[in-house]
Design a protein around this motif. Structure first.
Motif, PDB file in Angstrom:
ATOM      1  N   UNK A   1       0.799  -1.216   0.000  1.00 47.11           N
ATOM      2  CA  UNK A   1       0.000   0.000   0.000  1.00 47.11           C
ATOM      3  C   UNK A   1       0.838   1.274   0.000  1.00 47.11           C
ATOM      4  N   UNK A   2       2.158   1.140   0.161  1.00 51.56           N
ATOM      5  CA  UNK A   2       3.039   2.306   0.110  1.00 51.56           C
ATOM      6  C   UNK A   2       3.820   2.400  -1.198  1.00 51.56           C
ATOM      7  N   UNK A   3       3.405   1.636  -2.216  1.00 50.47           N
ATOM      8  CA  UNK A   3       4.104   1.703  -3.495  1.00 50.47           C
ATOM      9  C   UNK A   3       4.039   3.096  -4.116  1.00 50.47           C
ATOM     10  N   UNK A   4       2.965   3.814  -3.856  1.00 54.81           N
ATOM     11  CA  UNK A   4       2.878   5.177  -4.385  1.00 54.81           C
ATOM     12  C   UNK A   4       3.959   6.056  -3.761  1.00 54.81           C
ATOM     13  N   UNK A   5       4.209   5.865  -2.458  1.00 52.45           N
ATOM     14  CA  UNK A   5       5.281   6.618  -1.801  1.00 52.45           C
ATOM     15  C   UNK A   5       6.625   6.284  -2.430  1.00 52.45           C
ATOM     16  N   UNK A   6       6.812   5.030  -2.772  1.00 56.76           N
ATOM     17  CA  UNK A   6       8.079   4.604  -3.376  1.00 56.76           C
ATOM     18  C   UNK A   6       8.271   5.242  -4.747  1.00 56.76           C
ATOM     19  N   UNK A   7       7.200   5.273  -5.530  1.00 56.47           N
ATOM     20  CA  UNK A   7       7.277   5.924  -6.838  1.00 56.47           C
ATOM     21  C   UNK A   7       7.592   7.404  -6.697  1.00 56.47           C
ATOM     22  N   UNK A   8       6.933   8.073  -5.762  1.00 57.22           N
ATOM     23  CA  UNK A   8       7.180   9.502  -5.569  1.00 57.22           C
ATOM     24  C   UNK A   8       8.580   9.757  -5.013  1.00 57.22           C
ATOM     25  N   UNK A   9       9.121   8.818  -4.234  1.00 56.13           N
ATOM     26  CA  UNK A   9      10.506   8.949  -3.795  1.00 56.13           C
ATOM     27  C   UNK A   9      11.435   8.974  -5.007  1.00 56.13           C
ATOM     28  N   UNK A  10      11.168   8.103  -5.986  1.00 54.94           N
ATOM     29  CA  UNK A  10      11.978   8.104  -7.206  1.00 54.94           C
ATOM     30  C   UNK A  10      11.857   9.402  -7.965  1.00 54.94           C
ATOM     31  N   UNK A  11      10.631   9.935  -8.077  1.00 52.60           N
ATOM     32  CA  UNK A  11      10.441  11.211  -8.767  1.00 52.60           C
ATOM     33  C   UNK A  11      11.141  12.346  -8.017  1.00 52.60           C
ATOM     34  N   UNK A  12      11.066  12.302  -6.678  1.00 47.57           N
ATOM     35  CA  UNK A  12      11.745  13.314  -5.866  1.00 47.57           C
ATOM     36  C   UNK A  12      13.250  13.253  -6.071  1.00 47.57           C
ATOM     37  N   UNK A  13      13.797  12.027  -6.107  1.00 47.93           N
ATOM     38  CA  UNK A  13      15.246  11.880  -6.265  1.00 47.93           C
ATOM     39  C   UNK A  13      15.693  12.461  -7.610  1.00 47.93           C
ATOM     40  N   UNK A  14      14.962  12.143  -8.678  1.00 47.80           N
ATOM     41  CA  UNK A  14      15.320  12.689  -9.995  1.00 47.80           C
ATOM     42  C   UNK A  14      15.213  14.207  -9.975  1.00 47.80           C
ATOM     43  N   UNK A  15      14.127  14.726  -9.409  1.00 50.71           N
ATOM     44  CA  UNK A  15      13.918  16.173  -9.383  1.00 50.71           C
ATOM     45  C   UNK A  15      15.031  16.895  -8.639  1.00 50.71           C
ATOM     46  N   UNK A  16      15.524  16.311  -7.555  1.00 49.70           N
ATOM     47  CA  UNK A  16      16.508  16.987  -6.708  1.00 49.70           C
ATOM     48  C   UNK A  16      17.955  16.666  -7.063  1.00 49.70           C
ATOM     49  N   UNK A  17      18.209  15.457  -7.541  1.00 56.44           N
ATOM     50  CA  UNK A  17      19.598  15.025  -7.725  1.00 56.44           C
ATOM     51  C   UNK A  17      19.971  14.721  -9.175  1.00 56.44           C
ATOM     52  N   UNK A  18      18.986  14.663 -10.058  1.00 51.32           N
ATOM     53  CA  UNK A  18      19.305  14.348 -11.456  1.00 51.32           C
ATOM     54  C   UNK A  18      18.334  15.058 -12.400  1.00 51.32           C
ATOM     55  N   UNK A  19      18.151  16.367 -12.225  1.00 53.75           N
ATOM     56  CA  UNK A  19      17.110  17.079 -12.982  1.00 53.75           C
ATOM     57  C   UNK A  19      17.373  17.168 -14.475  1.00 53.75           C
ATOM     58  N   UNK A  20      18.603  16.943 -14.897  1.00 55.34           N
ATOM     59  CA  UNK A  20      18.928  17.064 -16.318  1.00 55.34           C
ATOM     60  C   UNK A  20      19.000  15.721 -17.038  1.00 55.34           C
ATOM     61  N   UNK A  21      18.565  14.649 -16.374  1.00 57.36           N
ATOM     62  CA  UNK A  21      18.487  13.354 -17.062  1.00 57.36           C
ATOM     63  C   UNK A  21      17.534  13.471 -18.252  1.00 57.36           C
ATOM     64  N   UNK A  22      17.885  12.813 -19.337  1.00 58.26           N
ATOM     65  CA  UNK A  22      17.015  12.882 -20.518  1.00 58.26           C
ATOM     66  C   UNK A  22      15.732  12.093 -20.289  1.00 58.26           C
ATOM     67  N   UNK A  23      15.864  10.847 -19.797  1.00 60.32           N
ATOM     68  CA  UNK A  23      14.698   9.988 -19.609  1.00 60.32           C
ATOM     69  C   UNK A  23      14.820   9.194 -18.318  1.00 60.32           C
TER      70      UNK A  23
END
Length: 304
Positions: free
Chosen positions: A123-145
């Motif tokens: 039931x916390x898989x949504x939190x896990x997905x958003x953790x991944x989005x947060x990590x990209x946004x904060x630590x890898x914002x210039x990734x192509x895909x």
């Protein structure tokens, strides 16, 4: 499906609104100040990668992570293209201390695990997905895909990169594609895994979403993370990502027919050469088929 303003159909909380004091147990608490316990903030330095693989699994999936590292998750699998791999985990709900110690040792060895302080439950898989989005946004914002994928899948990274994303062309923006599900209805029967009562999701249909895996442009990760801060979560992470796309008024991109599969397809070397994802592959089976898949002959299979 109509792309009507999501605020008329679904709960979007103004950023200033106080969170309810009670919530349904299937609704993960969010927004919430989750902390990174394991992090790799320098993974994208010194140069932004072309593709970030975000692999979702459980904190105790040691064998599965080993199999992914040794097969499709090998960061060198596409010569000349920068790919990085990260496994997304939470805190083990059982034998927590032992699992955490092993996870920290694994992280120190491979530097490919990120973890926040929520329980590692379905039931916390949504939190896990958003953790991944947060990590990209904060630590890898210039990734192509970015590719979000479950740990029990087979991924043909080479075909994904060369035939769908294509490094030689301009990077897309606001792009998401995958195994698209349309007209799905919430399961109201409490006995089912995907149970979603009206208190959790009042509408009678989910917006289109990508099931099991999705590939998105790097810029979209931050937009999904940001819009999620204004929305009430649901426990089905793929459906919630579809809701985020609806809130952003963005459409999913239809992929070439049949390349993304959310079901199991029995291994065939040539058939797999022109597919991107297949589901339900155990660590043992991945390790068995990978040497054969790597030995495929281009002319024999008639693919490039």
């Amino acid at each position: 499906m109509s792309r009507s303003n999501v605020t008329s159909n679904y709960t979007v909380l103004p950023t200033h609104q106080t969170k309810p004091t009670t919530r349904h147990p299937l609704i993960p608490p969010y927004p919430h100040d989750y902390k990174f316990i394991l992090n790799e903030p320098d993974k994208c330095k010194p140069e932004a990668p072309f593709l970030v693989l975000l692999v979702t699994g459980n904190s105790n999936d040691y064998q599965a992570r080993h199999a992914v590292r040794s097969t499709w998750g090998n960061e060198s699998t596409v010569p000349g293209v920068s790919v990085i791999r990260l496994f997304l985990t939470g805190i083990a709900p059982r034998v927590t201390d032992r699992v955490q110690k092993m996870l920290e040792e694994e992280s120190a060895t491979f530097h490919d695990i990120i973890q926040q302080d929520f329980l590692d439950t379905y039931n916390n898989l949504t939190l896990k997905t958003l953790m991944g989005m947060e990590w990209v946004a904060k630590h890898c914002p210039n990734a192509s895909y970015v590719m979000k994928i479950d740990i029990d899948m087979f991924l043909n990274v080479d075909f994904l990169v060369r035939n769908l994303l294509m490094p030689g062309i301009q990077v897309r923006r606001n792009y998401m594609s995958g195994n698209i599900v349309r007209n799905a209805k919430p399961q109201r029967n409490i006995g089912y895994k995907y149970y979603a009562p009206k208190e959790v999701y009042p509408r009678n249909e989910y917006p289109p979403y990508c099931s099991g895996s999705s590939v998105l442009s790097g810029d979209l990760a931050k937009k999904i993370y940001d819009v999620a801060q204004t929305m009430q979560l649901i426990n089905m992470e793929d459906c919630f990502t579809g809701l985020c796309m609806e809130a952003l008024k963005l459409n999913l991109t239809i992929p070439p027919k049949g390349v993304f599969n959310g079901h199991h397809i029995e291994y065939d070397r040539c058939r797999f050469s022109s597919l991107i994802t297949m589901h339900q592959y155990s660590p043992q089976r991945l390790m068995e088929i990978w040497p054969d898949f790597q030995s495929r002959n281009v002319s024999e299979c008639g693919t490039s």
